[in-house]
Design an enzyme around this catalytic site. Structure first.
Site, PDB file in Angstrom:
ATOM      1  N   LEU A   9       0.822  -1.217   0.000  1.00  0.00           N
ATOM      2  CA  LEU A   9       0.000   0.000   0.000  1.00  0.00           C
ATOM      3  C   LEU A   9       0.861   1.276   0.000  1.00  0.00           C
ATOM      4  O   LEU A   9       0.920   1.995  -0.993  1.00  0.00           O
ATOM      5  CB  LEU A   9      -0.939  -0.022   1.219  1.00  0.00           C
ATOM      6  CG  LEU A   9      -1.871   1.168   1.384  1.00  0.00           C
ATOM      7  CD1 LEU A   9      -2.848   1.289   0.219  1.00  0.00           C
ATOM      8  CD2 LEU A   9      -2.649   1.061   2.701  1.00  0.00           C
ATOM      9  N   ASP A  10       1.533   1.491   1.137  1.00  0.00           N
ATOM     10  CA  ASP A  10       2.303   2.720   1.289  1.00  0.00           C
ATOM     11  C   ASP A  10       3.511   2.702   0.346  1.00  0.00           C
ATOM     12  O   ASP A  10       4.353   1.816   0.430  1.00  0.00           O
ATOM     13  CB  ASP A  10       2.755   2.823   2.754  1.00  0.00           C
ATOM     14  CG  ASP A  10       3.610   4.038   3.022  1.00  0.00           C
ATOM     15  OD1 ASP A  10       3.543   4.999   2.236  1.00  0.00           O
ATOM     16  OD2 ASP A  10       4.354   4.036   4.007  1.00  0.00           O
ATOM     17  N   THR A  16       1.569   7.337   1.991  1.00  0.00           N
ATOM     18  CA  THR A  16       1.250   7.634   3.387  1.00  0.00           C
ATOM     19  C   THR A  16       2.518   7.768   4.237  1.00  0.00           C
ATOM     20  O   THR A  16       2.428   8.156   5.400  1.00  0.00           O
ATOM     21  CB  THR A  16       0.319   6.544   3.978  1.00  0.00           C
ATOM     22  OG1 THR A  16       0.696   5.274   3.443  1.00  0.00           O
ATOM     23  CG2 THR A  16      -1.131   6.814   3.637  1.00  0.00           C
ATOM     24  N   LYS A  44       9.999   2.319   6.521  1.00  0.00           N
ATOM     25  CA  LYS A  44       9.051   1.952   5.455  1.00  0.00           C
ATOM     26  C   LYS A  44       8.782   0.453   5.434  1.00  0.00           C
ATOM     27  O   LYS A  44       9.719  -0.346   5.403  1.00  0.00           O
ATOM     28  CB  LYS A  44       9.562   2.429   4.095  1.00  0.00           C
ATOM     29  CG  LYS A  44       9.428   3.935   3.957  1.00  0.00           C
ATOM     30  CD  LYS A  44       9.724   4.412   2.554  1.00  0.00           C
ATOM     31  CE  LYS A  44       9.491   5.908   2.456  1.00  0.00           C
ATOM     32  NZ  LYS A  44       9.881   6.452   1.165  1.00  0.00           N
ATOM     33  N   ALA A 114       1.505  -3.931   5.593  1.00  0.00           N
ATOM     34  CA  ALA A 114       1.752  -4.056   7.037  1.00  0.00           C
ATOM     35  C   ALA A 114       0.800  -3.182   7.838  1.00  0.00           C
ATOM     36  O   ALA A 114       0.702  -3.309   9.052  1.00  0.00           O
ATOM     37  CB  ALA A 114       3.188  -3.637   7.331  1.00  0.00           C
ATOM     38  N   ASP A 169       7.652  -1.250  -2.598  1.00  0.00           N
ATOM     39  CA  ASP A 169       8.625  -0.148  -2.601  1.00  0.00           C
ATOM     40  C   ASP A 169       9.703  -0.333  -1.530  1.00  0.00           C
ATOM     41  O   ASP A 169      10.654   0.447  -1.501  1.00  0.00           O
ATOM     42  CB  ASP A 169       7.931   1.198  -2.368  1.00  0.00           C
ATOM     43  CG  ASP A 169       7.432   1.332  -0.940  1.00  0.00           C
ATOM     44  OD1 ASP A 169       6.817   0.378  -0.430  1.00  0.00           O
ATOM     45  OD2 ASP A 169       7.671   2.392  -0.331  1.00  0.00           O
TER      46      ASP A 169
HETATM   47  P1  B16 Z   1      -0.073   1.267  10.554  1.00  0.00           P
HETATM   48  P2  B16 Z   1       2.959  -0.805   3.824  1.00  0.00           P
HETATM   49  C1  B16 Z   1       3.455   0.217   6.254  1.00  0.00           C
HETATM   50  O1  B16 Z   1       2.676   0.176   5.080  1.00  0.00           O
HETATM   51  C2  B16 Z   1       4.223   1.527   6.309  1.00  0.00           C
HETATM   52  O2  B16 Z   1       5.178   1.581   5.250  1.00  0.00           O
HETATM   53  C3  B16 Z   1       4.946   1.630   7.625  1.00  0.00           C
HETATM   54  O3  B16 Z   1       5.639   2.863   7.700  1.00  0.00           O
HETATM   55  C4  B16 Z   1       3.927   1.518   8.764  1.00  0.00           C
HETATM   56  O4  B16 Z   1       4.559   1.567  10.021  1.00  0.00           O
HETATM   57  C5  B16 Z   1       3.168   0.199   8.609  1.00  0.00           C
HETATM   58  O5  B16 Z   1       2.537   0.145   7.345  1.00  0.00           O
HETATM   59  C6  B16 Z   1       2.114   0.024   9.692  1.00  0.00           C
HETATM   60  O6  B16 Z   1       1.110   0.990   9.511  1.00  0.00           O
HETATM   61  O7  B16 Z   1       0.506   2.050  11.703  1.00  0.00           O
HETATM   62  O8  B16 Z   1      -1.089   2.042   9.742  1.00  0.00           O
HETATM   63  O9  B16 Z   1      -0.616  -0.070  11.007  1.00  0.00           O
HETATM   64  O10 B16 Z   1       4.128  -0.210   3.089  1.00  0.00           O
HETATM   65  O11 B16 Z   1       3.225  -2.209   4.346  1.00  0.00           O
HETATM   66  O12 B16 Z   1       1.671  -0.702   3.045  1.00  0.00           O
HETATM   67 MG    MG Z   2       5.443   0.162   1.228  1.00  0.00          MG
END
Ligand code: B16
Ligand code: MG
Length: 216
Positions: A9-10, A16, A44, A114, A169
């Site tokens: 996602l991120d 984000t 990340k 995540a 990414d």
């Molecule tokens: P949350 P991804 C991750 O997203 C982020 O890159 C990471 O910075 C963040 O800590 C993690 O999700 C958890 O996010 O606090 O919203 O549960 O790149 O796996 O989509």
């Molecule tokens: Mg990511």
């Protein structure tokens, strides 16, 4: 034969990371130290609690689990203030058309993130209906580079792992894809994501068919 695309996602669908950075920086400042963008890069793809542990270590602070839970919640509340303002304009360039073309080709689509806020982000940006399955931080017990998130994505779609392509990414995310025995497309620079099968700057750069041709 490629039958499914699994998207992080991120950094792949939305950016984000900038919101995570603002919220973590605010927390670090409240605790009496600072973090910079270079340090933020290391967070990340890392889960919320693992990110907090890394930040506290960076600031030389040790806290009880109870305090860590409290601070993780404070950070998430600040982060959600920013997420709640997200709209369709926050989707990264080319993403929507890429997902629609993928679907048109008969390729299934899953999210492998995540984040525990993934569904909210997909709802806010209006693209949740384009996903056939969503596997996020609420469904996994092990963080990337563990392959769990992508293996669960393949299972939810009913597609064998060898027929899946992961879009990521983060270096840890490409490692997770490779550990799952899946093909991996890195979104970013070849220097960082050298373990990917193919590198692109973003989903705007190549169509789903072009990616499949290059991977096969
Ligand atoms: P949350 P991804 C991750 O997203 C982020 O890159 C990471 O910075 C963040 O800590 C993690 O999700 C958890 O996010 O606090 O919203 O549960 O790149 O796996 O989509
Ligand atoms: Mg990511």
């Amino acid at each position: 034969m490629i039958k499914a695309f699994l998207f992080d996602l991120d950094g792949v669908i939305v950016d984000t990371a900038v919101f995570h950075y603002k919220a973590w920086k605010r927390l670090a400042n409240q605790l009496g130290f600072d973090i910079d963008e270079e340090f933020n890069e290391t967070l990340k793809g890392i889960s919320r609690m693992d990110s907090l542990d890394a930040i506290l270590k960076h600031g030389g602070i040790s806290l009880s689990q109870e305090s860590k839970d409290k601070y993780a919640k404070i950070k998430n509340d600040w982060y959600l203030e920013l997420v709640n303002k997200m709209t369709v304009n926050d989707i990264l360039p080319g993403v929507e058309i890429f997902l629609k073309e993928t679907s048109f080709l008969g390729i299934k689509i899953a999210l492998g993130s995540a984040s525990k806020n993934a569904s909210l982000i997909l709802e806010k940006t209006g693209i949740i209906d384009l996903f056939d399955a969503i596997i996020d931080g609420n469904h996994v017990s092990r963080s990337k580079p563990d392959p769990e998130v992508f293996l669960k994505g393949a299972e939810a779609l009913g597609v064998e792992k060898e027929a899946c392509v992961v879009f990521e990414d983060a270096f840890a995310g490409i490692q997770a894809a490779k550990a799952a025995k899946m093909r991996a497309v890195g979104i970013g620079s070849a220097e960082v994501l050298y373990n990917a099968d193919l590198i692109t700057k973003g989903l705007f750069e190549m169509s789903p068919s072009e990616i499949i041709t290059k991977l096969l």
